[in-house]
Design a protein around this motif. Structure first.
Motif, mmCIF file in Angstrom:
data_model
loop_
_atom_site.group_PDB
_atom_site.id
_atom_site.type_symbol
_atom_site.label_atom_id
_atom_site.label_comp_id
_atom_site.label_asym_id
_atom_site.label_seq_id
_atom_site.Cartn_x
_atom_site.Cartn_y
_atom_site.Cartn_z
ATOM 1 N N ASN A 18 3.059 -0.095 30.864
ATOM 2 C CA ASN A 18 3.326 -0.184 32.250
ATOM 3 C C ASN A 18 2.456 0.412 33.231
ATOM 4 O OD1 ASN A 18 6.120 -0.615 31.219
ATOM 5 N ND2 ASN A 18 6.354 1.612 30.788
ATOM 6 N N THR A 19 1.127 0.073 32.863
ATOM 7 C CA THR A 19 0.134 0.289 33.797
ATOM 8 C C THR A 19 -0.781 -0.821 33.859
ATOM 9 O OG1 THR A 19 -1.058 1.413 31.776
ATOM 10 C CG2 THR A 19 0.051 2.949 33.232
ATOM 11 N N SER A 20 -1.743 -0.677 34.568
ATOM 12 C CA SER A 20 -2.797 -1.949 34.954
ATOM 13 C C SER A 20 -3.849 -2.071 33.741
ATOM 14 C CB SER A 20 -3.362 -2.064 36.172
ATOM 15 O OG SER A 20 -4.098 -0.859 36.713
ATOM 16 N N TYR A 21 -4.065 -0.995 33.065
ATOM 17 C CA TYR A 21 -4.959 -0.709 32.037
ATOM 18 C C TYR A 21 -4.451 0.468 31.015
ATOM 19 C CZ TYR A 21 -6.907 3.231 34.530
ATOM 20 O OH TYR A 21 -7.157 4.333 34.919
ATOM 21 N N LEU A 22 -5.023 0.314 29.860
ATOM 22 C CA LEU A 22 -4.374 1.558 28.997
ATOM 23 C C LEU A 22 -5.275 2.969 29.335
ATOM 24 C CD1 LEU A 22 -4.344 -0.639 25.675
ATOM 25 C CD2 LEU A 22 -2.207 0.438 27.122
ATOM 26 N N ASP A 23 -4.736 3.705 29.805
ATOM 27 C CA ASP A 23 -5.391 5.094 30.232
ATOM 28 C C ASP A 23 -5.010 5.916 29.125
ATOM 29 O OD1 ASP A 23 -5.909 7.692 31.110
ATOM 30 O OD2 ASP A 23 -5.096 7.209 33.116
ATOM 31 N N ARG A 24 -6.076 6.498 28.494
ATOM 32 C CA ARG A 24 -5.835 7.414 27.381
ATOM 33 C C ARG A 24 -5.270 8.527 27.397
ATOM 34 N NH1 ARG A 24 -12.033 7.785 27.633
ATOM 35 N NH2 ARG A 24 -12.379 10.035 27.961
ATOM 36 N N ASP A 25 -5.290 8.973 28.955
ATOM 37 C CA ASP A 25 -4.192 10.182 29.175
ATOM 38 C C ASP A 25 -2.932 9.996 29.680
ATOM 39 O OD1 ASP A 25 -6.875 11.809 28.907
ATOM 40 O OD2 ASP A 25 -7.352 11.166 30.731
ATOM 41 N N ASN A 26 -2.535 8.669 29.663
ATOM 42 C CA ASN A 26 -1.356 8.253 30.101
ATOM 43 C C ASN A 26 -0.030 8.913 29.055
ATOM 44 O OD1 ASN A 26 1.270 6.844 30.703
ATOM 45 N ND2 ASN A 26 0.021 5.496 31.748
ATOM 46 N N ALA A 72 -12.192 3.424 16.210
ATOM 47 C CA ALA A 72 -10.846 3.143 16.545
ATOM 48 C C ALA A 72 -10.268 4.468 17.071
ATOM 49 C CB ALA A 72 -10.058 2.981 15.119
ATOM 50 N N ALA A 73 -10.812 4.935 18.335
ATOM 51 C CA ALA A 73 -10.436 6.192 18.793
ATOM 52 C C ALA A 73 -10.097 5.792 20.178
ATOM 53 C CB ALA A 73 -11.671 7.150 18.736
ATOM 54 N N LYS A 74 -9.431 6.833 20.705
ATOM 55 C CA LYS A 74 -8.970 6.601 22.292
ATOM 56 C C LYS A 74 -10.152 6.626 23.110
ATOM 57 C CE LYS A 74 -4.127 8.074 22.240
ATOM 58 N NZ LYS A 74 -3.269 9.087 23.077
ATOM 59 N N ARG A 75 -11.208 7.783 22.701
ATOM 60 C CA ARG A 75 -12.340 8.136 23.609
ATOM 61 C C ARG A 75 -13.323 6.870 23.683
ATOM 62 N NH1 ARG A 75 -17.187 12.038 22.997
ATOM 63 N NH2 ARG A 75 -17.468 12.421 24.981
ATOM 64 N N PHE A 76 -13.396 6.090 22.461
ATOM 65 C CA PHE A 76 -14.039 4.722 22.491
ATOM 66 C C PHE A 76 -13.530 3.777 23.210
ATOM 67 C CE2 PHE A 76 -15.559 0.944 20.486
ATOM 68 C CZ PHE A 76 -17.028 1.027 20.828
ATOM 69 N N LEU A 77 -12.133 3.399 22.957
ATOM 70 C CA LEU A 77 -11.589 2.254 23.305
ATOM 71 C C LEU A 77 -11.052 2.342 24.849
ATOM 72 C CD1 LEU A 77 -9.777 1.579 20.190
ATOM 73 C CD2 LEU A 77 -11.568 0.420 20.908
ATOM 74 N N PHE A 78 -10.604 3.295 25.325
ATOM 75 C CA PHE A 78 -9.796 3.223 26.581
ATOM 76 C C PHE A 78 -10.554 4.050 27.485
ATOM 77 C CE2 PHE A 78 -6.828 3.308 22.878
ATOM 78 C CZ PHE A 78 -6.348 1.683 23.026
ATOM 79 N N TYR A 79 -10.087 3.772 28.723
ATOM 80 C CA TYR A 79 -10.707 4.456 29.940
ATOM 81 C C TYR A 79 -9.955 5.721 30.263
ATOM 82 C CZ TYR A 79 -12.614 4.940 34.615
ATOM 83 O OH TYR A 79 -12.884 5.438 36.023
ATOM 84 N N SER A 80 -10.360 6.775 30.994
ATOM 85 C CA SER A 80 -9.546 7.793 31.560
ATOM 86 C C SER A 80 -9.735 7.966 32.749
ATOM 87 C CB SER A 80 -9.663 9.166 30.643
ATOM 88 O OG SER A 80 -9.504 10.300 31.303
ATOM 89 N N LEU A 81 -8.591 8.195 33.791
ATOM 90 C CA LEU A 81 -8.833 8.580 35.134
ATOM 91 C C LEU A 81 -9.872 9.883 35.436
ATOM 92 C CD1 LEU A 81 -5.732 7.316 36.969
ATOM 93 C CD2 LEU A 81 -7.938 6.467 37.208
ATOM 94 N N GLU A 82 -9.230 10.872 34.191
ATOM 95 C CA GLU A 82 -9.933 11.951 34.566
ATOM 96 C C GLU A 82 -11.472 12.253 34.097
ATOM 97 O OE1 GLU A 82 -7.174 14.881 32.853
ATOM 98 O OE2 GLU A 82 -5.490 14.102 33.882
ATOM 99 N N LYS A 83 -11.489 11.436 32.728
ATOM 100 C CA LYS A 83 -12.720 11.850 32.192
ATOM 101 C C LYS A 83 -13.608 10.295 32.121
ATOM 102 C CE LYS A 83 -10.142 14.578 29.285
ATOM 103 N NZ LYS A 83 -9.012 14.036 28.728
ATOM 104 N N GLU A 84 -13.107 9.265 32.683
ATOM 105 C CA GLU A 84 -13.861 8.105 32.614
ATOM 106 C C GLU A 84 -14.073 7.583 31.172
ATOM 107 O OE1 GLU A 84 -17.201 8.126 35.478
ATOM 108 O OE2 GLU A 84 -15.867 8.148 37.038
ATOM 109 N N ILE A 85 -15.116 6.818 31.025
ATOM 110 C CA ILE A 85 -15.493 6.336 29.535
ATOM 111 C C ILE A 85 -16.912 6.595 29.360
ATOM 112 C CG2 ILE A 85 -15.651 3.818 30.073
ATOM 113 C CD1 ILE A 85 -14.042 3.233 27.525
ATOM 114 N N THR A 86 -17.346 6.588 28.140
ATOM 115 C CA THR A 86 -18.898 6.796 27.904
ATOM 116 C C THR A 86 -19.287 5.535 27.004
ATOM 117 O OG1 THR A 86 -18.637 9.313 27.571
ATOM 118 C CG2 THR A 86 -20.650 8.053 26.705
ATOM 119 N N LEU A 87 -19.756 4.688 27.773
ATOM 120 C CA LEU A 87 -20.368 3.603 27.003
ATOM 121 C C LEU A 87 -21.127 3.776 25.791
ATOM 122 C CD1 LEU A 87 -21.325 1.357 30.017
ATOM 123 C CD2 LEU A 87 -19.436 1.281 28.775
ATOM 124 N N GLN A 88 -20.796 3.110 24.687
ATOM 125 C CA GLN A 88 -21.335 3.333 23.440
ATOM 126 C C GLN A 88 -21.712 2.027 22.731
ATOM 127 O OE1 GLN A 88 -19.408 6.799 21.347
ATOM 128 N NE2 GLN A 88 -18.255 6.856 22.918
#
Length: 155
Positions: A18-26, A72-88
């Motif tokens: 239900n969002t425009s992208y998969l936010d890992r904190d949603n 296969a982890a939220k931190r690697f795969l998905f963006y977070s509005l609060e924490k953004e994403i670390t490119l790896q």
């Protein structure tokens, strides 16, 4: 052969969120369910790739094998509005080769693949060079997906 980047948008795996992208904190149930599908698919796909070609998973500059759960982890795969994403980036190969940078991987790579996450958290990228068997297997395995061909940029 040149490096072929295969981009896999998560909408190939799951469309019911239900969002425009998969936010890992949603915490929305449909979004969480979709993220779980992407996590499961990623783990299965990479496991199959590692097993099929007898590969291991490494960081660019560490000889300690990486567990699939790092990818296969939220931190690697998905963006977070609060924490953004670390490119790896991670390297898949039969044995460890040290690369000081992505430029180093691009110029010295002989048989490995590179996995990168997306700055927007909507895709995962696999870069393949000089290994037509792996390239063919991936394209066949992903034949039902709408894939993006991605230019490799060592940034």
């Amino acid at each position: 052969m040149s490096i072929l980047g295969i981009g896999i948008d998560y909408s190939n795996i799951c469309k019911d969120y239900n969002t425009s992208y998969l936010d890992r904190d949603n915490l929305d149930p449909d979004t969480k369910k979709c993220m779980k599908k992407v996590l499961t698919w990623t783990k299965e796909f990479i496991s199959e790739l590692l097993e099929k070609f007898e590969y291991n998973l490494y960081n660019l500059s560490s000889d300690t094998p990486v567990d699939i759960d790092k990818i296969a982890a939220k931190r690697f795969l998905f963006y977070s509005l609060e924490k953004e994403i670390t490119l790896q980036s991670f390297v898949i190969d039969k044995e460890y080769t040290e690369y000081s940078s992505l430029v180093d991987w691009e110029s010295q790579n002989k048989t490995s693949l590179l996995i990168r996450n997306d700055e927007d958290g909507g895709s995962i990228y696999f870069y393949v060079d000089k290994n037509p068997k792996v390239r063919e297997w991936m394209l066949e395995r992903l034949s039902d997906f709408s894939l993006d061909e991605v230019v490799f940029e060592a940034k």
